[in-house]
Each structure stands twice: as structure tokens, then as C-alpha cells.
Design an enzyme around this catalytic site. Sequence first.
Site, PDB file in Angstrom:
ATOM      1  CB  THR A 195      -0.747   0.067   1.482  1.00 54.14           C
ATOM      2  OG1 THR A 195      -1.531  -1.290   1.374  1.00 54.14           O
ATOM      3  CG2 THR A 195      -1.759   1.251   1.252  1.00 54.14           C
ATOM      4  CD  GLU A 285       5.985  -6.759  -1.681  1.00 49.63           C
ATOM      5  OE1 GLU A 285       5.074  -6.618  -0.773  1.00 49.63           O
ATOM      6  OE2 GLU A 285       6.180  -7.221  -2.446  1.00 49.63           O
ATOM      7  CB  SER A 413      -1.989 -16.058  10.093  1.00 51.05           C
ATOM      8  OG  SER A 413      -1.111 -17.045  10.090  1.00 51.05           O
TER       9      SER A 413
END
Lengths: 413, 413
Positions: A195, A285, A413
Site C-alpha cells: 500500500t 519487496e 497470519s
Amino acid sequence: MSATVSPLAPTSYADMPSIRGVRMATAAAGIKYKNRTDVLLMAFDRPAAVAGVFTKSKCPSAPVDHCRANLGHGLALGVVVNSGNANAFTGVKGKAATQLTARSAAEALGCGENEIYLASTGVIGEPLDATKFAGVLGDMAKGATGDFWLEAAKAIMTTDTYPKVATRSAEIGGVTVTINGIAKGAGMIAPDMATMLSFVVTDADIAAPALQALLSAGVEPSFNSITVDSDTSTSDTLMLFATGAAAADGQTKVEDANDPRLAGFRAALDDLLKDLALQVVRDGEGARKMVEITVTGAESDLAAKKIAMSIANSPLVKTAVAGEDANWGRIVMAVGKSGEMADRDRLAIWFGDIRVAVDGERDPAYSEAATTAVMQGQDIPVRVDIGLGAGKATVWTCDLTKEYVAINGDYRS
Amino acid sequence: MSATVSPLAPTSYADMPSIRGVRMATAAAGIKYKNRTDVLLMAFDRPAAVAGVFTKSKCPSAPVDHCRANLGHGLALGVVVNSGNANAFTGVKGKAATQLTARSAAEALGCGENEIYLASTGVIGEPLDATKFAGVLGDMAKGATGDFWLEAAKAIMTTDTYPKVATRSAEIGGVTVTINGIAKGAGMIAPDMATMLSFVVTDADIAAPALQALLSAGVEPSFNSITVDSDTSTSDTLMLFATGAAAADGQTKVEDANDPRLAGFRAALDDLLKDLALQVVRDGEGARKMVEITVTGAESDLAAKKIAMSIANSPLVKTAVAGEDANWGRIVMAVGKSGEMADRDRLAIWFGDIRVAVDGERDPAYSEAATTAVMQGQDIPVRVDIGLGAGKATVWTCDLTKEYVAINGDYRS
């Protein structure tokens, strides 16, 4: 936040001056991360002129909806940004969360809810518990201070490996004004999605419509010319605020973006936006190299940009850069698939200053060793001349490494 | 050819019948590889009707130029395919190489150069030494045999991990005809670029214009609906040949693609093209999982295809699949960035039979464990309903793994 800082990180951060008219505070609201700040409040002493550009996604986040709906009146008293949860694809719960956050901030700052702007970054699809803000915004408003830019940049990071700040100054009608900006990018280890958020503030006195015109023009050769992985966030937000505090020094308000007094400001703003955008690419990234791709000789600037982006988004080009492979055949491929006019037999390609291909075939003087030396650098300049017209564009990307796959293939997660 | 076969490879190869009217031979011409076949000659006993579809790249290879230029007259006597060198971006040398190859093949088969079709796959930008063909094509023409399909598929491999063959039969006016096809895909370890080549032959007696119509329609839901990495080769070639040998069994020639007698043939051809296309995806570079993406409820079939391809080409979606992560937030992102109409609050998403999102938010019944079980499978079905119209499309892709980066980041030479 990653334990390992990008090898492309700046060696030092800009020394950020205060901007008169804006104060900031951060807090650890426990949205997702533990033991780190995850909320930023920006508070304006008086209504600031505001401009914004947002994601083109057809599935924007709830905060983007909120900002778009309120941008029309052009005034801001406060901004609330959180990391750890994007509040995107959260349905009616998402809208309720933005309403609660705006109400809490408006109460803390004594203004209307439509003078509060919101941005969120983090996991998509998880309901955001906005009650966590309610308890902290009042204290944040009281403790906000002007000398807090680096802390602000840190609070909006998700897994960025370094905070992104930049500052410039310019003169408007003989009065010196300052522009500060912060941004976050895409260095994700565990969360869901890149984002891009960026907030820029100036003490210049410029009306909102002029500010919007400056920002809309400035975003094109900066943030709209970078790509890490071709994936567009639901939450991309770039906002520019003008506190107008320079009026105290005698700067008369600028109403028109074409006012010649804005020439220096425009140049400084464009330069700052490019600075922040490149910092985002350099923290892409898994990035180990930055690639600057310049396309010249296309039919139009738009065609040049499309060709440049086709090259910048090609997985085969990006993996070749990661492998330090001067694989210009993949550049040809990416030009060919862009859909824009190209004549194979007029193409020329350079890595750095070395022309590797010309007139539709390998350069007769091609030297593998010299080209490999360019590829072994950290910043790789690539130039492609299409040979058809005067259109040109420059875009920036990073390489595609195994770390990118590891970062994004790790379980959510 | 890789030492490791894709985990998605078929457990056995189709038993390929002969097709009357076509014979094949392979040879080791030493184009690039040592100790393996790298040239395929297909020889037609009588002029075969021919149809072809080629890369949309603006920088096509010299063999693609050659095929396009000769397709107009609709007749083929021979096909020469080589691996190890794509003869792309090779300028005037590339054209000379195709001319020499066509001349050598025409002499060997006793036909015109414009009745020879060519395809090359391998490194881009390296001049192809076509004199290597001249010495072998004569012997190949003499030794060509009909029972050679699997060998033919092997000869055109670059670093595919398995040969791709498929066969179907159909009836035309009560006469049984056979369709055989071979393809090569993208399993590159050292060379430059994925190149998709596929050759399909039938003994049916069908005129070239009808054949072209069948092929152009058939390529859309098959080869044009797969993607490994969004990069389009300069050399993509799919050709369909009809030897007409079934005329000996009483099949009367079909001139019109809309002839109702072609219903069964069309279905068999479409099925064979899909079979080959999926074999290419299952041998995608570094692939460990195949993803079937179905989009329903879009404004049109074209919009559905564009949305499905936006999902299939998203690096974030593909790395999530590699990580067995049911990361539907990235599906939302990819729908949003496609540019096609979508209403966030009407979206629904399924992994397998499990609905994970509905009405713009996570499905209330969402179970992480059940969804993870789907993601752990080898074939992952994803369905997205846009909720706006009746448009639908299905596309296929593979996951993005560290092996993809390794395969394509390794140095070229």
C-alpha cells in the site's frame, strides 16, 4: 518492519525542519503490531488547503471513499493514518469504522468530521476495530508537536525496512516556504498487500484548486512512474496540505496553479515527490537493485510510458536484472508486447552507456564483459530508443528476487 | 530440458496414432544443445491446407514473418522447427537464415519455398546458423515416418520438462478423422525466453479458410487463456494442417467453417487445443500448482477475461498460491486494478467450493482451516462473481515460486 534493511536504503535521513501550522503525534493503539507505533495524527492549527490523488482501483478501501467524498470542500483540520489494517473490503463495517474514527478525531480537534482525512494500510478484509483510536486521539491532539516528521514516517510503516522522508524549500513572491513529505511503500513480510501512502505538507499559502492541479501534475512523473510488481493497491493515497502559515511572512495567497510565482514551488514539489517515489522503489519487496528505464523516440509520451512500464513490469526483465544478466532480448520482448507502435528494425537498446542492440540486431561492438560490469552495479540505467517519434518517458522499478516470493508466499497470519 | 520433471506433469503420454498424409523426422543439428535432437521436419505427402495464428508482438521473430507472408495461399508441403535459437531480433541475418532454411527444405521435399513453414525457439538476438540445417534436411526427408509424434514433441523442447502431445478423433459426414497436436512451453533453465509453439495435424479434408476460422476461434479459450508470467514471446506460433487423406475414406471436402458437419470436429479440435494449452501451463517455469480462474457476472465475456487475466498475472496472487495462502484480499486487489467495471460490495469469491467473501466483505461462515485444505491441493479452482452481468471466462495459470526466479535469474550463457 523488517529486521533487515534494504541494501538500497539511504545512508542517512533528511534533517526535517518544522512546518508552521501543522503538529503531529503518534501512538501505539495495538491495531496489529505490538510494541510499536501504529497511529499517526496530523493536526492543523488553522484549516489547511488540501489536495489528493487516490488509487484507481475499482475496489477502493473505506478510507479512500471517505477522503474522496470530503475532498470537495478543500479544507483539512486533521489526518488520521493507521498501519496494520487496510480497512479495505470490509463492507458496512468498514464504513462504520471510518465514521467512528472521523468523529473521534473531530471531537479531539474541535472541527467537523468532513475536515478529517483518513488512510489505513495493512491486511485487507479484516474488520478494523476503530474503538482503539477513540481512546488515544484526544491525548494525541494535546501532545502533538511540530518536530516529529521521522516519527510520523515510522508510524505508518508496515513492513517497510526504512522510514521515507523528504524536504524541500522554494520561494513564492520572495517568501521562503518549506515542503515536507513522508511516504510508506511495499516491504511486506507478513501482511497482505503493498500500500502506497504519502502525505506532503507545506506552509505556503495556496488555494485548494491550485494545490490539486500541482499535485495531479506532479504525481504523473513520480509516484505514477514507479512499479514494484505491477499490483495496484486498494488504498493508494497521496495528499498535499498547505497550512498557509507563510502568509505571516508576507506571502500573498496564490489562487491559480498557472501563477508564475509558483514556478519554484512547482519544481521543488516535483523534486520532492520524485525523491519519495524513488525511496519507495528502493524499498520494494526483496529489492537488491533499482532500474531506471528511459524510453525515447516513441510515437508519443504516453506510448513511451506504456512501453517503459511494459519493460518495468516484465517478470523476465526483472529476474534478469536480479541475475545481473544483460538480457536485452527480454527488453525486445517487452517492447513487442506493449501494444504500442514499434519497428523491430529501428530499435536501439543501452545498458548504462553501452549500446547493446541497434537496427534490429545485436550491436556489432557488443561486449559481454563491459555490459556485465553495468549489471553488477546497484542502480541499472536502461534506455530504449524506438526510432519513430519524439515521445519519451522514464520509469523506475526494482529487480524480482527470491526474497519477493518468500515475502509474499509466507502465510498471512 | 530440465533434469527435474514438473510435479504437474502427466503420469503418462497419450498414445499417438499416425495421421495419414504426414511424416516426420528429427535430427541433432547442434544449434545449441549437444547430444539431443533440435530439428523437426514435418513433410506432407500432398499439399496440406494450413491455418496459423501468431504472436501479437510488434517485434516478431524472422520465422513468424516468414509464416505470415506465406499463409495467404493456404498450402503447406513442409514444416521446419528448431530449438536452441529463436532467430528473433537478428535483423537481415535473420531473414537470410529463414530464406536459406526454406530453400533447403524446399529442395529436400521438391516444392516451392513458400510452401515451407518455419518456427524457431530459444535465445533471442543470436544469429542462427542455418547452414546447419542444409546438411540434414535431405536425409530427414528421406527417413521421415508417420509414427513419430512423441519424438517430434521432444525435438522442439527447450527446457520444457516433458514433451506435450494430444490426440482426438471426430466424425465428418460419417468418416472418422484424427487430430494430433504437439506443443512446447516455458520451462526455461538457461535460455532467454518462453516461447510457445504448437503444431496440430489432421487427416480431415478441410479447406484452408475454414481451417483458419476453426483455429482462430479455437485459440481464444485455449492458448489465449493461459498465462505463466504475462510475458509474450516474439515467436508464439500455433499452426493447424489438414492433409485431406480422409478423402480416401469418402470424406467430402468441407469448404465452410459453418458447415454443420464440422460440429464434432470443432469440438474435438477445441478439446485438443485446451489439452495442449493446459499441458503448457502445467510445465510453467517453476510451477508447483495450477490455478483455474473463472470469472462470472462481468459486464461482458471480454470484461470477464480481462479481470481473470488480471488475477492470473498478479505476482501477489501467484506468490500467495505458492505459499498455500487463501489470500482472497489479493484477488480483490486484482479485480480492482483490472480497469473493468466492478462493484466492491457485490463481489463474491470462492476457493474450490468454499465461498470466502460475499457482499463486499469476508464470508461470515469463513473457515481458515477448510480454505487452507483447498490451497494445499495441486489444482486450485478460484471463482469470482462480479455480480453485474452475464459475462464469463476461464483462464489458467501456475504459481510464482522461487524456482521461477532462479530459472530466469540464472546467467544466460
